[in-house]
Design a protein around this motif. Structure first.
Motif, PDB file in Angstrom:
ATOM      1  N   THR A 207       0.874  -1.172   0.000  1.00 31.02           N
ATOM      2  CA  THR A 207       0.000   0.000   0.000  1.00 31.02           C
ATOM      3  C   THR A 207       0.910   1.220   0.000  1.00 31.02           C
ATOM      4  OG1 THR A 207      -0.060  -0.016   2.428  1.00 31.02           O
ATOM      5  CG2 THR A 207      -1.865  -1.135   1.292  1.00 31.02           C
ATOM      6  N   ASP A 208       0.394   2.355  -0.464  1.00 30.15           N
ATOM      7  CA  ASP A 208       1.192   3.579  -0.406  1.00 30.15           C
ATOM      8  C   ASP A 208       1.033   4.175   0.991  1.00 30.15           C
ATOM      9  OD1 ASP A 208       1.891   3.034  -2.991  1.00 30.15           O
ATOM     10  OD2 ASP A 208       0.520   4.492  -3.891  1.00 30.15           O
ATOM     11  N   TYR A 209       1.981   5.039   1.330  1.00 29.95           N
ATOM     12  CA  TYR A 209       2.070   5.454   2.733  1.00 29.95           C
ATOM     13  C   TYR A 209       1.314   6.734   3.087  1.00 29.95           C
ATOM     14  CZ  TYR A 209       6.211   2.465   2.142  1.00 29.95           C
ATOM     15  OH  TYR A 209       7.059   1.445   1.846  1.00 29.95           O
ATOM     16  N   GLY A 210       1.160   7.597   2.114  1.00 29.27           N
ATOM     17  CA  GLY A 210       0.769   8.970   2.432  1.00 29.27           C
ATOM     18  C   GLY A 210      -0.703   9.256   2.294  1.00 29.27           C
ATOM     19  N   SER A 211      -0.985  10.491   1.913  1.00 30.92           N
ATOM     20  CA  SER A 211      -2.367  10.913   1.757  1.00 30.92           C
ATOM     21  C   SER A 211      -2.914  10.477   0.396  1.00 30.92           C
ATOM     22  CB  SER A 211      -2.468  12.437   1.908  1.00 30.92           C
ATOM     23  OG  SER A 211      -1.299  13.075   1.460  1.00 30.92           O
ATOM     24  N   LEU A 212      -2.111  10.683  -0.631  1.00 24.52           N
ATOM     25  CA  LEU A 212      -2.620  10.534  -1.997  1.00 24.52           C
ATOM     26  C   LEU A 212      -1.453  10.248  -2.928  1.00 24.52           C
ATOM     27  CD1 LEU A 212      -4.653  11.385  -4.361  1.00 24.52           C
ATOM     28  CD2 LEU A 212      -3.917  13.722  -3.902  1.00 24.52           C
ATOM     29  N   THR A 213      -1.631   9.318  -3.861  1.00 23.69           N
ATOM     30  CA  THR A 213      -0.622   9.083  -4.901  1.00 23.69           C
ATOM     31  C   THR A 213      -1.228   9.453  -6.252  1.00 23.69           C
ATOM     32  OG1 THR A 213       0.296   7.236  -3.646  1.00 23.69           O
ATOM     33  CG2 THR A 213       0.889   7.348  -5.971  1.00 23.69           C
ATOM     34  N   ILE A 214      -0.459  10.175  -7.044  1.00 25.83           N
ATOM     35  CA  ILE A 214      -0.910  10.528  -8.403  1.00 25.83           C
ATOM     36  C   ILE A 214       0.042   9.838  -9.367  1.00 25.83           C
ATOM     37  CG2 ILE A 214      -1.447  12.373 -10.020  1.00 25.83           C
ATOM     38  CD1 ILE A 214      -1.689  14.298  -7.666  1.00 25.83           C
ATOM     39  N   LEU A 215      -0.493   8.875 -10.077  1.00 27.96           N
ATOM     40  CA  LEU A 215       0.342   8.021 -10.918  1.00 27.96           C
ATOM     41  C   LEU A 215       0.107   8.320 -12.400  1.00 27.96           C
ATOM     42  CD1 LEU A 215       2.211   5.424 -10.816  1.00 27.96           C
ATOM     43  CD2 LEU A 215       0.125   4.172 -11.352  1.00 27.96           C
ATOM     44  N   LEU A 216       1.217   8.389 -13.103  1.00 28.37           N
ATOM     45  CA  LEU A 216       1.142   8.516 -14.569  1.00 28.37           C
ATOM     46  C   LEU A 216       1.720   7.239 -15.146  1.00 28.37           C
ATOM     47  CD1 LEU A 216       0.674  10.369 -17.058  1.00 28.37           C
ATOM     48  CD2 LEU A 216       3.014  11.168 -16.749  1.00 28.37           C
ATOM     49  N   PRO A 217       0.854   6.298 -15.557  1.00 24.77           N
ATOM     50  CA  PRO A 217       1.379   5.055 -16.127  1.00 24.77           C
ATOM     51  C   PRO A 217       1.721   5.275 -17.595  1.00 24.77           C
ATOM     52  CG  PRO A 217      -0.936   4.818 -15.438  1.00 24.77           C
ATOM     53  CD  PRO A 217      -0.625   6.271 -15.500  1.00 24.77           C
ATOM     54  N   GLN A 218       2.608   4.462 -18.097  1.00 29.33           N
ATOM     55  CA  GLN A 218       2.952   4.551 -19.524  1.00 29.33           C
ATOM     56  C   GLN A 218       1.692   4.341 -20.355  1.00 29.33           C
ATOM     57  OE1 GLN A 218       6.532   2.676 -20.585  1.00 29.33           O
ATOM     58  NE2 GLN A 218       5.826   2.086 -22.603  1.00 29.33           N
ATOM     59  N   PRO A 219       1.443   5.243 -21.306  1.00 25.72           N
ATOM     60  CA  PRO A 219       0.222   5.085 -22.108  1.00 25.72           C
ATOM     61  C   PRO A 219       0.135   3.675 -22.710  1.00 25.72           C
ATOM     62  CG  PRO A 219       1.283   7.192 -22.585  1.00 25.72           C
ATOM     63  CD  PRO A 219       2.210   6.432 -21.681  1.00 25.72           C
ATOM     64  N   GLY A 220      -0.989   3.061 -22.557  1.00 24.20           N
ATOM     65  CA  GLY A 220      -1.217   1.742 -23.148  1.00 24.20           C
ATOM     66  C   GLY A 220      -0.600   0.583 -22.378  1.00 24.20           C
ATOM     67  N   SER A 221       0.111   0.880 -21.292  1.00 30.37           N
ATOM     68  CA  SER A 221       0.826  -0.220 -20.621  1.00 30.37           C
ATOM     69  C   SER A 221      -0.065  -0.974 -19.645  1.00 30.37           C
ATOM     70  CB  SER A 221       2.040   0.318 -19.878  1.00 30.37           C
ATOM     71  OG  SER A 221       1.636   0.922 -18.675  1.00 30.37           O
ATOM     72  N   ARG A 222       0.338  -2.165 -19.366  1.00 28.69           N
ATOM     73  CA  ARG A 222      -0.409  -3.032 -18.451  1.00 28.69           C
ATOM     74  C   ARG A 222       0.454  -3.332 -17.239  1.00 28.69           C
ATOM     75  NH1 ARG A 222      -3.297  -6.969 -21.574  1.00 28.69           N
ATOM     76  NH2 ARG A 222      -3.685  -7.900 -19.535  1.00 28.69           N
ATOM     77  N   GLY A 223      -0.112  -4.071 -16.327  1.00 29.41           N
ATOM     78  CA  GLY A 223       0.698  -4.594 -15.226  1.00 29.41           C
ATOM     79  C   GLY A 223       0.306  -4.115 -13.851  1.00 29.41           C
ATOM     80  N   LEU A 224      -0.296  -2.903 -13.747  1.00 25.33           N
ATOM     81  CA  LEU A 224      -0.705  -2.430 -12.421  1.00 25.33           C
ATOM     82  C   LEU A 224      -1.999  -3.133 -12.020  1.00 25.33           C
ATOM     83  CD1 LEU A 224      -0.526  -0.504  -9.962  1.00 25.33           C
ATOM     84  CD2 LEU A 224      -1.695   1.226 -11.345  1.00 25.33           C
ATOM     85  N   GLN A 225      -1.980  -3.734 -10.859  1.00 20.00           N
ATOM     86  CA  GLN A 225      -3.160  -4.464 -10.383  1.00 20.00           C
ATOM     87  C   GLN A 225      -3.504  -4.057  -8.957  1.00 20.00           C
ATOM     88  OE1 GLN A 225      -2.049  -8.620 -10.717  1.00 20.00           O
ATOM     89  NE2 GLN A 225      -2.511  -8.655 -12.914  1.00 20.00           N
ATOM     90  N   ILE A 226      -4.789  -4.067  -8.659  1.00 21.76           N
ATOM     91  CA  ILE A 226      -5.245  -3.751  -7.296  1.00 21.76           C
ATOM     92  C   ILE A 226      -6.090  -4.911  -6.765  1.00 21.76           C
ATOM     93  CG2 ILE A 226      -5.264  -1.280  -7.761  1.00 21.76           C
ATOM     94  CD1 ILE A 226      -8.312  -1.370  -7.911  1.00 21.76           C
ATOM     95  N   VAL A 227      -6.161  -4.981  -5.448  1.00 25.07           N
ATOM     96  CA  VAL A 227      -7.056  -5.970  -4.839  1.00 25.07           C
ATOM     97  C   VAL A 227      -8.449  -5.351  -4.738  1.00 25.07           C
ATOM     98  CG1 VAL A 227      -7.539  -7.342  -2.778  1.00 25.07           C
ATOM     99  CG2 VAL A 227      -5.191  -7.038  -3.513  1.00 25.07           C
ATOM    100  N   THR A 228      -9.426  -6.014  -5.293  1.00 20.77           N
ATOM    101  CA  THR A 228     -10.803  -5.493  -5.245  1.00 20.77           C
ATOM    102  C   THR A 228     -11.430  -5.818  -3.878  1.00 20.77           C
ATOM    103  OG1 THR A 228     -11.715  -7.563  -6.052  1.00 20.77           O
ATOM    104  CG2 THR A 228     -11.131  -5.929  -7.716  1.00 20.77           C
TER     105      THR A 228
END
Ligand SMILES: O=C(O)CCC(=O)C(=O)O
Ligand SMILES: [Fe+2]
Length: 327
Positions: A207-228
């Motif tokens: 998990t991230d530590y702070g208040s808020l993370t703003i992520l810029l993923p590579q356009p069209g890229s895959r791989g980031l997954q979250i637990v629903t």
């Protein structure tokens, strides 16, 4: 694994809405943050030229020979800024899971200026430590700083959405955020020419530590997954022109766990889709002022309900979390 219903929030529309409409849109964000705390932000107002410049300078930096990158390396273990070479961090360790190191390298930078009056030696040695700038590529520092400044402003605007979502006055969080100690991290997940070790992925579950993370993923890229909420891994789809945002542990704590800091990871590219693709991203980890006292919000407690957590100071809290993951 696909997640076609990933929520997208129109920030510009929120900002120009009536008070009643803001409340309704805030309610939607509250709903999302109770579920996963992950959403995309479009119409965010960050100029594409600022994004493109930071992105391409980061890419040019990662393309340098290893010995050149090492010239801006963090000077010792646990130093927060500068270049962190391949396989030096295992994010899963933050959750006490022992894995081989993550298959990534990163460049990390801290706040752009030292606010007057900061005397705490821990603050000076940690979040206000110098960023070790690379000499190359030319223009890296300017592009980085412009992006950092734009994202610091964006984070404040998103925190106003969050205040509204929690039923607080829109500027409630502003006084906590006038000297934020956010960090910007450019990440490169290199092309995978050799098979990863068992259990070795691009970014271990964390998990991230702070208040808020703003992520810029590579356009069209895959791989980031979250637990629903139902406990399965789901892909975060790349959404053109949007940032992916998520809340971190500090926000969960602030809201007495009304909002969740969701576990996420970056998996290796699947063998049947080229298998080896490089991936880049930029993550802005927003963190309130060093001295900000984070105590459970009254708005998140039912009448007579006791807070689950005592107050913490933002800076020392972050420092404690950070030190647990560096090898
Ligand atoms: O690169 C990504 O898409 C996510 C990285 C991440 O979750 C992190 O560095 O905290
Ligand atoms: Fe993360």
């Amino acid at each position: 694994m696909q997640n076609p219903s990933f929520p997208v929030f129109d920030l510009g529309q929120f900002e120009s809405a009536s008070a009643a409409r803001k409340k309704a849109l805030g309610g939607e964000v509250d709903h999302i943050c109770r579920g996963t705390g992950f959403l995309a932000i479009k119409n965010h107002g960050v100029p594409q030229s600022v994004i493109d410049a930071a992105w391409s300078k980061a890419k040019a930096f990662f393309d340098l020979p290893p010995e050149e990158k090492q010239r801006s390396k963090a000077p010792y273990k646990g130093y927060p800024y500068g270049y962190l070479g391949p396989e030096l961090e295992a994010l899963a360790k933050s959750r006490d899971v022992d894995t081989p190191p993550d298959l990534k390298e990163s460049f990390n930078g801290g706040p752009l200026c030292l606010p007057p009056g900061i005397k705490d030696p821990e603050a000076l040695a940690f979040c206000y430590a110098e960023t070790i700038w690379p000499g190359e590529p030319e223009g890296f520092v300017e592009a980085w700083k412009a992006y950092y400044a734009a994202l610091e402003d964006l984070a404040l605007r998103i925190m106003r959405v969050f205040a509204t979502a929690l039923g607080l006055p829109e500027t409630y969080f502003d006084p906590f955020l006038d000297a934020p100690i956010s960090a910007l991290r450019a990440l490169n997940y290199p092309e995978q020419r050799v098979a990863p070790k068992p259990g070795q992925i691009r970014a271990g579950a964390h998990t991230d530590y702070g208040s808020l993370t703003i992520l810029l993923p590579q356009p069209g890229s895959r791989g980031l997954q979250i637990v629903t909420p139902s406990g399965e891994w789901a892909e975060v789809p790349p959404i053109p022109g949007a940032f992916v945002i998520n809340i971190g542990d500090l926000m969960a704590r602030w809201t007495n766990d009304r909002w969740v800091s969701t576990v996420h990871r970056v998996v290796n590219p699947p063998a049947d889709e080229g298998g080896r693709d490089r991936r880049q991203s930029m993550a802005f980890f927003h963190q309130p002022n060093w001295d900000a006292e984070i105590a459970v919000l009254d708005a998140c407690l039912a009448e007579g309900e006791a807070p689950k957590y005592g107050p913490v100071r933002s800076g020392p809290y972050l420092m404690g979390k950070f030190k647990a993951t560096t090898k």
